[in-house]
Design a protein around this motif. Structure first.
Motif, PDB file in Angstrom:
ATOM      1  N   GLU A   1       0.807  -1.205   0.000  1.00 36.24           N
ATOM      2  CA  GLU A   1       0.000   0.000   0.000  1.00 36.24           C
ATOM      3  C   GLU A   1       0.848   1.267   0.000  1.00 36.24           C
ATOM      4  N   ALA A   2       2.084   1.172   0.485  1.00 36.88           N
ATOM      5  CA  ALA A   2       2.960   2.344   0.494  1.00 36.88           C
ATOM      6  C   ALA A   2       3.382   2.744  -0.919  1.00 36.88           C
ATOM      7  N   MET A   3       3.336   1.812  -1.844  1.00 40.86           N
ATOM      8  CA  MET A   3       3.740   2.106  -3.219  1.00 40.86           C
ATOM      9  C   MET A   3       2.547   2.326  -4.155  1.00 40.86           C
ATOM     10  N   ASP A   4       1.354   2.071  -3.678  1.00 35.04           N
ATOM     11  CA  ASP A   4       0.131   2.247  -4.472  1.00 35.04           C
ATOM     12  C   ASP A   4      -0.257   3.726  -4.448  1.00 35.04           C
ATOM     13  N   MET A   5      -0.347   4.352  -5.603  1.00 38.09           N
ATOM     14  CA  MET A   5      -0.647   5.786  -5.675  1.00 38.09           C
ATOM     15  C   MET A   5      -2.014   6.133  -5.073  1.00 38.09           C
ATOM     16  N   GLN A   6      -2.911   5.171  -4.930  1.00 35.84           N
ATOM     17  CA  GLN A   6      -4.223   5.422  -4.340  1.00 35.84           C
ATOM     18  C   GLN A   6      -4.184   5.401  -2.813  1.00 35.84           C
ATOM     19  N   THR A   7      -3.197   4.749  -2.218  1.00 36.62           N
ATOM     20  CA  THR A   7      -3.177   4.581  -0.762  1.00 36.62           C
ATOM     21  C   THR A   7      -1.924   5.134  -0.093  1.00 36.62           C
ATOM     22  N   THR A   8      -0.956   5.592  -0.867  1.00 34.48           N
ATOM     23  CA  THR A   8       0.298   6.052  -0.292  1.00 34.48           C
ATOM     24  C   THR A   8       0.161   7.456   0.293  1.00 34.48           C
ATOM     25  N   SER A   9       1.201   7.883   0.963  1.00 35.51           N
ATOM     26  CA  SER A   9       1.274   9.226   1.529  1.00 35.51           C
ATOM     27  C   SER A   9       2.609   9.838   1.134  1.00 35.51           C
ATOM     28  N   THR A  10       2.642  11.139   0.976  1.00 34.63           N
ATOM     29  CA  THR A  10       3.906  11.804   0.667  1.00 34.63           C
ATOM     30  C   THR A  10       4.950  11.513   1.742  1.00 34.63           C
ATOM     31  N   PHE A  11       4.508  11.402   2.990  1.00 35.03           N
ATOM     32  CA  PHE A  11       5.430  11.202   4.105  1.00 35.03           C
ATOM     33  C   PHE A  11       6.077   9.820   4.097  1.00 35.03           C
ATOM     34  N   TYR A  12       5.447   8.846   3.444  1.00 35.80           N
ATOM     35  CA  TYR A  12       6.047   7.516   3.336  1.00 35.80           C
ATOM     36  C   TYR A  12       7.335   7.570   2.521  1.00 35.80           C
ATOM     37  N   HIS A  13       7.463   8.560   1.663  1.00 31.74           N
ATOM     38  CA  HIS A  13       8.548   8.598   0.686  1.00 31.74           C
ATOM     39  C   HIS A  13       9.658   9.590   1.039  1.00 31.74           C
ATOM     40  N   LEU A  14       9.637  10.075   2.266  1.00 34.05           N
ATOM     41  CA  LEU A  14      10.725  10.934   2.710  1.00 34.05           C
ATOM     42  C   LEU A  14      12.003  10.110   2.867  1.00 34.05           C
ATOM     43  N   PRO A  15      13.156  10.728   2.708  1.00 28.59           N
ATOM     44  CA  PRO A  15      14.407   9.961   2.776  1.00 28.59           C
ATOM     45  C   PRO A  15      14.650   9.292   4.127  1.00 28.59           C
ATOM     46  N   GLU A  16      14.079   9.818   5.202  1.00 32.79           N
ATOM     47  CA  GLU A  16      14.306   9.221   6.515  1.00 32.79           C
ATOM     48  C   GLU A  16      13.393   8.033   6.811  1.00 32.79           C
ATOM     49  N   VAL A  17      12.514   7.711   5.882  1.00 30.00           N
ATOM     50  CA  VAL A  17      11.601   6.575   6.044  1.00 30.00           C
ATOM     51  C   VAL A  17      12.042   5.464   5.093  1.00 30.00           C
ATOM     52  N   GLN A  18      12.262   4.295   5.655  1.00 31.52           N
ATOM     53  CA  GLN A  18      12.615   3.140   4.831  1.00 31.52           C
ATOM     54  C   GLN A  18      11.395   2.239   4.711  1.00 31.52           C
ATOM     55  N   ILE A  19      10.890   2.102   3.497  1.00 32.61           N
ATOM     56  CA  ILE A  19       9.748   1.231   3.237  1.00 32.61           C
ATOM     57  C   ILE A  19      10.238  -0.206   3.153  1.00 32.61           C
ATOM     58  N   CYS A  20       9.561  -1.099   3.884  1.00 34.40           N
ATOM     59  CA  CYS A  20       9.908  -2.516   3.899  1.00 34.40           C
ATOM     60  C   CYS A  20       8.700  -3.330   3.452  1.00 34.40           C
ATOM     61  N   GLU A  21       8.946  -4.291   2.595  1.00 30.87           N
ATOM     62  CA  GLU A  21       7.913  -5.220   2.159  1.00 30.87           C
ATOM     63  C   GLU A  21       8.419  -6.624   2.437  1.00 30.87           C
ATOM     64  N   GLY A  22       7.612  -7.612   2.172  1.00 33.74           N
ATOM     65  CA  GLY A  22       8.044  -8.992   2.377  1.00 33.74           C
ATOM     66  C   GLY A  22       7.548  -9.540   3.694  1.00 33.74           C
ATOM     67  N   SER A  23       8.269 -10.526   4.197  1.00 37.01           N
ATOM     68  CA  SER A  23       7.855 -11.225   5.411  1.00 37.01           C
ATOM     69  C   SER A  23       8.284 -10.455   6.663  1.00 37.01           C
ATOM     70  N   ILE A  24       7.730 -10.861   7.802  1.00 38.17           N
ATOM     71  CA  ILE A  24       8.128 -10.282   9.086  1.00 38.17           C
ATOM     72  C   ILE A  24       9.608 -10.571   9.335  1.00 38.17           C
ATOM     73  N   GLU A  25      10.064 -11.746   8.959  1.00 39.34           N
ATOM     74  CA  GLU A  25      11.469 -12.100   9.136  1.00 39.34           C
ATOM     75  C   GLU A  25      12.374 -11.161   8.343  1.00 39.34           C
ATOM     76  N   GLU A  26      11.955 -10.818   7.120  1.00 38.74           N
ATOM     77  CA  GLU A  26      12.729  -9.873   6.309  1.00 38.74           C
ATOM     78  C   GLU A  26      12.714  -8.483   6.934  1.00 38.74           C
ATOM     79  N   LEU A  27      11.579  -8.085   7.496  1.00 40.00           N
ATOM     80  CA  LEU A  27      11.482  -6.800   8.186  1.00 40.00           C
ATOM     81  C   LEU A  27      12.465  -6.748   9.352  1.00 40.00           C
ATOM     82  N   ILE A  28      12.443  -7.778  10.194  1.00 38.99           N
ATOM     83  CA  ILE A  28      13.333  -7.827  11.362  1.00 38.99           C
ATOM     84  C   ILE A  28      14.794  -7.783  10.911  1.00 38.99           C
TER      85      ILE A  28
END
Length: 127
Positions: free
Chosen positions: A94-121
């Motif tokens: 949803e962070a990459m979907d233009m219908q549901t994303t926010s400008t603040f998700y894409h600031l350089p200090e925010v790292q977007i993570c997808e995938g499994s919980i294990e990959e997030l950790i």
């Protein structure tokens, strides 16, 4: 390393999983909001808000798990404003979907993570 996990009540189980896995790595959770019930009064809201605000201030890392509600997005804003290392977990992209994303998700200090919980950790721990 101190951390806080923001999300909505519907993600309580995932929040607990992420928190537990980071604690197993030796990290310190600044506040576990999953142990509280939903607020039933303005006084409850004030008390919980104060605890959550302090928890973010005391954190080195803030993890935001989507989908999130109003509160978790305000917490994201505090993390960004206070220059906390911020990880945004977007399991449904949803962070990459233009219908549901926010400008603040894409600031350089925010790292977007997808995938499994294990990959997030793993991503959080490496960074």
């Amino acid at each position: 390393m101190n951390f806080y996990v923001a999300s909505s009540f519907q993600n309580k189980v995932i929040v607990r999983t992420v928190s537990q896995q980071l604690k197993q790595l030796g990290w310190h959770l600044t506040y576990d909001w999953t142990q509280t019930e939903r607020a039933n009064s303005h006084e409850d809201l004030r008390k919980i808000g104060t605890l959550e605000k302090k928890a973010i201030a005391d954190s080195d890392v803030v993890v935001v798990l989507l989908p999130g509600g109003k509160g978790s997005h305000i917490e994201l804003g505090l993390a960004i404003a206070w220059q906390k290392r911020t990880f945004l977990y977007s399991p449904n992209k949803e962070a990459m979907d233009m219908q549901t994303t926010s400008t603040f998700y894409h600031l350089p200090e925010v790292q977007i993570c997808e995938g499994s919980i294990e990959e997030l950790i793993s991503t959080i721990h490496k960074n």
